[in-house]
Design an enzyme around this catalytic site. Structure first.
Site, mmCIF file in Angstrom:
data_model
loop_
_atom_site.group_PDB
_atom_site.id
_atom_site.type_symbol
_atom_site.label_atom_id
_atom_site.label_comp_id
_atom_site.label_asym_id
_atom_site.label_seq_id
_atom_site.Cartn_x
_atom_site.Cartn_y
_atom_site.Cartn_z
ATOM 1 N N GLY A 1 64.498 1.552 33.936
ATOM 2 C CA GLY A 1 63.291 1.882 33.193
ATOM 3 C C GLY A 1 62.843 3.245 33.077
ATOM 4 N N ILE B 1 62.845 20.167 34.043
ATOM 5 C CA ILE B 1 62.432 18.702 33.424
ATOM 6 C C ILE B 1 63.524 18.636 32.211
ATOM 7 C CG2 ILE B 1 60.711 17.527 32.293
ATOM 8 C CD1 ILE B 1 60.323 18.361 35.128
ATOM 9 N N ASN C 1 63.451 16.002 30.243
ATOM 10 C CA ASN C 1 62.787 15.200 29.114
ATOM 11 C C ASN C 1 61.253 15.199 29.573
ATOM 12 O OD1 ASN C 1 61.671 13.337 27.304
ATOM 13 N ND2 ASN C 1 63.725 12.536 26.646
ATOM 14 N N LYS D 1 58.912 13.949 27.922
ATOM 15 C CA LYS D 1 58.307 12.654 27.336
ATOM 16 C C LYS D 1 58.723 11.552 28.521
ATOM 17 C CE LYS D 1 58.127 11.388 23.261
ATOM 18 N NZ LYS D 1 58.265 10.832 21.797
ATOM 19 N N THR D 2 59.799 11.273 28.880
ATOM 20 C CA THR D 2 60.431 10.358 29.685
ATOM 21 C C THR D 2 59.875 10.741 31.190
ATOM 22 O OG1 THR D 2 62.607 11.162 29.966
ATOM 23 C CG2 THR D 2 62.070 9.502 28.411
ATOM 24 N N LYS E 1 64.949 18.141 39.781
ATOM 25 C CA LYS E 1 64.823 17.213 40.834
ATOM 26 C C LYS E 1 63.860 16.098 40.065
ATOM 27 C CE LYS E 1 62.780 21.272 43.513
ATOM 28 N NZ LYS E 1 61.535 22.180 44.136
ATOM 29 N N VAL F 1 61.688 12.870 39.259
ATOM 30 C CA VAL F 1 60.397 12.382 39.228
ATOM 31 C C VAL F 1 59.901 11.063 39.429
ATOM 32 C CG1 VAL F 1 59.850 14.765 37.689
ATOM 33 C CG2 VAL F 1 60.419 12.435 36.602
ATOM 34 N N GLY F 2 60.753 10.252 39.509
ATOM 35 C CA GLY F 2 60.270 8.814 39.701
ATOM 36 C C GLY F 2 59.579 8.490 40.629
ATOM 37 N N GLU F 3 59.428 9.093 41.854
ATOM 38 C CA GLU F 3 58.460 8.684 42.970
ATOM 39 C C GLU F 3 57.329 9.681 43.327
ATOM 40 O OE1 GLU F 3 61.981 6.500 45.275
ATOM 41 O OE2 GLU F 3 62.014 7.991 43.885
#
Length: 744
Positions: free
Chosen positions: A471, A637, A639, A641-642, A709, A711-713
Site C-alpha cells: 500500500g 523524494i 513521488n 504524492k505517494t 531515504k 518514508v513509510g515509518e
C-alpha cells in the site's frame, strides 16, 4: 548515451489505483481454484496447559465437513524438528502450529476444520470441544516486569548502546532534573485485509501459495524448510497486499496450516484469520521507559538515562531498539541506556510500523518537552539548543541530517512564533488550545536487491522484482524510476511484483524498499540501455546515425543528437532490426554511492519535526486534534504524492497511539478482551484534521545509490509525542501514559 525524462520527483497518481478501486486487484483470500476447501481454526481458550481430549464427533457430523486436522493426525513435517527457517523470526524457540498438545498462549490453534463451504467449516469449528489440563500462567505486564531479563542472544538489529561519560553522577549534579516512568499500552495491527492463505498442491507435489505477506520469498523459504522441499517446489504470490504495518514480516500460522492441510487432503485449501484471531498474533509490545534527564539552567543537557522494558512471549525473545534514539539525536556529554524484556504467557509481540522508534522516540520526546518547561525554555528552542550534527551515541558522522531545517521550516509553516509559553494561556471560548511539537528519527536502511528489465517486441518495458507493495506505492515509484532510467513513457511500463519466482528482493519493511528496489530497477534499466546501444552499434542493419556515436533515449524511441527528426528509431523497430523478440538485463543493487561503501563509517537516518494543535473541552475533557504539520528530511523524494500519503497515514496511526488505541488484557485468561473494531478504537474521519506534509531539500548520495531515504515509518516517530505535548500546553496537565483518555 543520454536519458531524457523527468519522472522521478513528480506527483504521479498510483498506477495500481484503478485496479484496486474497481476490484481487479486480487488478494490472498480471493483465488478460488476448483475443489477448494475452507479451513477454520479452533483456538485454545486457556493461556497455558495441555490438551487432554479433543471431542470432534459432532463437528464431523456437520454436512460438508471433510476432515479435522489436529496434532494427533496432521502429517509430519520438518517444522516439528529443532531447526527451520523462520524469515524475520526472533531468538528463542519459535511456536510450531499443531506440534503437540502443549498450550503456550490463549488463542493458540488446536484444530483446523476443513469443509466444502466456509459456513460448514465455521459451524463445525464451534462444535469442537476440547478438555484441557490448566497450568498456572501470567499475562500481567506489571508482574512480568519483575522477571525482566536480557537474553543471551538478541535480534541482529539490536546492539546494546555504549554509555558515554558518567550519566548517574552528571544527573545528580544537574541544576535541573526531570525523572519519570513513561508507558505505552500494547497496540494491534489492524490492516484492512486480514491474514489469509490460499494453497494449491499440484500433482507433482509442488505448491502454489497466495499469502498475505510482506515478503513472498521469506514465506517461500519458511514453507520449503518446514515441508522439506526445495524452493523450486514452492511458489508464493502476493501481488496485492491490503496493508500490513509489520504484521506480515513473519510467516503467520495460517500459511503453514493451509499448506499442511492441502498436503494432507490433496485439495486446494484456504484459511483466513478472523479479526479477533488476528488480535492474538500481531501487536506492538507494551512498554515502559524510565527516563531521567539533567540539564544546566540555560537548558544545556548534561545527562540522559533511559531504561526500557517491553514484553515478549515466554518462548521467544522479542527485542526492539527503543532506548537509543535520544542518545543518537541530542548532544549530551553523559548518557546511558539499558533495555530488558519481560516474559508473559502470550504470543510473541511483533514489529509494528517503526518498531522500537515509535515507542522510544515518542516517550523520550515527551520527557524532552518536560525538560524544556523545567528549564523555562520554548520546546523548539530547547531542541535547537541541544541539536547534534552527528550520531551522538556512536560519535559518528551522518550521511545527512536536515532536522534543523525541518524544525525551522515546520515551525514557520505552523505559525509557532504566535505560541504563548504558559500552559492554558491560549483559549477559544470553552476550549483550551495547545500547541506542541516533537522531533522524529528513523533508520535510513538499504538492503541488497535485484531487478530485471525486459524490453519486449511490442515496445513495452517490463520490470520485475520480488518486492511487495503493501500500500506504499511501490508499483508507482518503480515505474517512475524505470521511466526516467530508460526514457520510457509511464503508460508503456509494466511492473511485476509479489512473486517468489522473481529476482531476489528482501521482505518489504523498515522503509528500505524505495531505496533498495528503486536502485535495482535503475541499474537494470541502465544495463538494458547499454546492451541495446551496443547491439545496435554492432549491427550492420543499423542506420548510419546510430553508429556515429551519442544518441538520446526519450519517449520510448532513440534519437540522434543532431536533432534531425529523421534520425529516430522506435524501440519496436530497433528490436526488429536486431532480429530479437526481446532484450533483458538483471542487476543487483548494493548500498552506498553507486554501490560503493564510503571509506568513512557514517550513520544513516531519516528525520522529522512534527507540530500539533489540539483543542481540549474545559468541562468535558474531550480532545480534538485540529492541526498537524510534519516536516520531513528524507533525502530524494521519488513521488511527493505517494510519499506524503505515507506520512499522513502514519500520522493517523500515531494519533491512534496518542488518543485511541489501547489493547486491554484479561490477565485471568491471558486474552486481549477488546479484540474487535467495536471496542478497539481506531481514529475515524472526524478524529483527523487536515495534515500538512513538508519535504526538506536534502541531498544525500551516500545513503543509497539514488539518494533515497524511506518514508513509510518516519511519520510514526514523534507525532504521538507532539499530540501529548500539545495537550500539556493546553491544560497544564502532564501525561506520561499513552493513549491519553478524557479524565485521565
Amino acid at each position: 548515451m543520454n536519458v531524457i525524462s523527468t519522472q522521478i520527483g513528480q506527483p504521479v497518481p498510483r498506477i495500481d489505483g484503478v485496479a484496486k478501486v474497481t476490484g481487479q486487484a486480487k488478494y490472498a483470500a480471493e483465488p478460488h481454484p476448483p475443489g477448494m476447501l475452507y479451513g477454520v481454526i479452533v483456538n485454545s481458550p486457556i493461556a497455558r496447559g495441555r490438551i487432554d481430549t479433543i471431542h470432534d464427533a459432532a463437528a464431523r457430523d456437520v454436512a460438508g465437513v471433510v476432515d479435522i486436522m489436529t496434532h494427533l493426525n496432521r502429517p509430519h513435517t520438518a517444522l516439528f524438528e529443532k531447526a527451520y527457517v523462520d524469515g524475520l523470526g526472533v531468538p528463542g524457540a519459535p511456536y510450531r502450529p499443531l506440534h503437540d498438545g502443549t498450550i503456550h498462549f490463549n488463542g493458540q490453534p488446536v484444530a483446523v476444520v476443513f469443509a466444502e463451504t466456509f459456513e460448514a467449516a465455521r459451524e463445525a469449528a464451534m462444535l469442537v470441544r476440547v478438555d484441557y489440563e490448566r497450568w498456572p500462567h501470567n499475562a500481567d505486564f506489571d508482574v512480568a516486569l519483575h522477571q525482566k531479563y536480557m537474553p543471551s542472544r538478541t535480534r541482529s538489529n539490536y546492539v546494546p548502546p555504549k554509555p558515554r561519560g558518567n550519566a548517574a553522577e552528571a544527573y545528580a549534579l544537574s541544576a535541573v532534573r526531570v525523572e519519570g516512568r513513561y508507558h505505552l499500552a500494547p497496540e494491534h495491527h489492524n490492516p484492512m485485509e486480514m491474514h489469509a492463505t490460499t494453497v494449491i498442491m499440484e500433482d507433482d507435489g509442488t505448491f502454489t501459495v497466495w499469502d498475505k505477506t510482506q515478503g513472498p520469498q521469506a514465506v517461500q523459504a519458511y514453507l520449503a524448510s518446514a515441508l522439506s522441499l526445495s524452493k523450486d517446489q514452492v511458489r508464493v504470490r502476493n501481488p496485492y497486499v491490503g496493508g500490513a504495518f509489520g504484521s506480515g514480516l513473519r510467516a503467520l500460522h495460517n500459511v503453514f496450516l493451509a499448506t499442511l492441510g492441502a498436503k494432507m487432503l490433496r485439495r486446494p485449501v484456504r484459511v483466513t484469520l478472523t479479526r479477533p484471531q488476528m488480535f492474538t498474533h500481531v501487536f506492538r509490545p507494551e512498554a515502559v521507559m524510565d527516563i531521567a534527564l539533567g540539564a544546566c539552567r540555560d537548558g544545556t543537557l548534561q545527562s540522559m538515562i533511559v531504561e526500557g522494558v517491553t514484553d515478549t512471549s515466554r518462548f521467544e525473545h522479542n527485542m526492539e531498539n527503543i532506548v537509543i534514539w535520544g542518545l543518537i539525536n541530542y548532544r549530551c556529554p553523559n548518557a546511558m541506556a539499558d533495555y530488558r524484556i519481560a516474559p508473559r504467557d502470550t504470543y510473541t509481540s511483533s514489529d509494528m510500523r517503526a518498531p522500537g522508534a515509535a515507542t522510544g522516540v515518542n516517550l523520550l520526546e515527551m520527557a524532552i518537552d518536560e525538560m524544556a518547561y523545567a528549564c523555562g525554555m520554548d520546546p523548539l528552542a530547547f531542541r535547537l539548543h541541544n541539536y547534534s550534527d552527528i550520531d551522538a551515541m556512536h560519535d559518528m558522522p551522518l550521511t545527512s541530517k536536515a532536522l534543523r531545517e525541518a524544525m525551522v521550516q515546520g515551525a514557520q509553516h505552523f505559525g509557532w512564533h504566535d505560541r504563548t509559553m504558559a500552559p492554558g494561556s491560549m483559549r477559544d471560548g470553552r476550549e483550551r488550545i495547545g500547541w506542541g511539537m516533537a522531533t522524529g528519527i528513523w533508520d535510513a536502511m538499504f538492503s541488497p536487491t535485484s531487478a530485471r528489465a525486459r524490453l519486449g517486441r511490442d515496445g513495452r518495458l517490463h520490470i520485475a522484482t520480488a518486492a511487495s507493495d503493501i500500500g506504499t506505492g511501490t508499483y508507482t515509484i518503480l515505474a517512475q524510476t524505470a521511466a526516467e532510467a530508460f526514457g520510457m513513457p509511464l503508460d508503456r511500463i509494466d511492473i511485476e511484483l509479489g512473486d517468489s519466482t522473481l529476482p531476489e528482493c528482501p521482505t518489504e519493511g523498515g522503509s528500505w524498499t524505495a531505496a533498495s528496489a528503486g536502485a535495482a530497477v535503475w541499474l537494470a534499466c541502465d544495463s538494458l540501455r547499454a546492451r541495446l546501444f551496443t547491439a545496435l552499434a554492432g549491427s550492420a542493419n543499423a542506420p548510419p546515425w546510430v553508429k556515429q556515436g551519442d544518441m538520446t533515449l526519450s519517449g520510448g524511441a532513440l534519437h540522434g543528437v543532431n536533432g534531425n527528426d529523421a534520425d529516430c528509431l522506435s524501440l519496436t523497430d530497433a528490436l526488429s532490426l536486431l532480429g530479437l523478440d526481446g532484450l533483458e538485463a538483471e542487476e543487483a543493487a548494493k548500498p552506498g554511492l553507486r554501490g560503493k561503501i564510503s571509506q568513512m563509517r557514517k550513520a544513516r537516518f531519516t528525520h522529522s519535526a512534527v507540530f500539533c494543535e489540539v483543542r481540549v473541552d474545559h468541562d468535558l475533557g474531550t480532545i480534538r486534534v485540529t492541526r498537524l504539520v510534519n516536516a520531513v528530511a528524507a533525502g530524494r523524494i521519488m513521488n511527493p504524492k505517494t510519499a506524503a500519503s505515507q506520512i499522513r497515514g502514519a500520522m493517523v496511526m500515531a494519533t491512534g497511539m496518542a488518543l485511541h488505541e489501547e489493547s486491554l488484557m484479561d490477565e485471568r485468561v491471558g486474552r486481549f478482551m477488546n479484540h474487535n473494531f467495536a471496542e478497539y478504537h481506531i481514529p475515524a474521519h472526524a478524529d483527523i484534521p487536515d495534515m500538512d506534509v513538508l519535504f526538506m531539500d536534502e541531498h544525500d548520495d551516500e545513503v543509497s545509490p539514488l539518494g533515497v531515504k524511506g518514508v513509510g515509518e518516519i511519520g510514526m516517530c514523534g507525532t504521538a509525542a507532539a499530540i501529548a505535548n500539545a495537550i500539556f500546553h493546553a491544560t497544564g496537565q502532564r501525561h506520561r501514559n499513552l493513549p491519553i483518555m478524557p479524565g485521565a
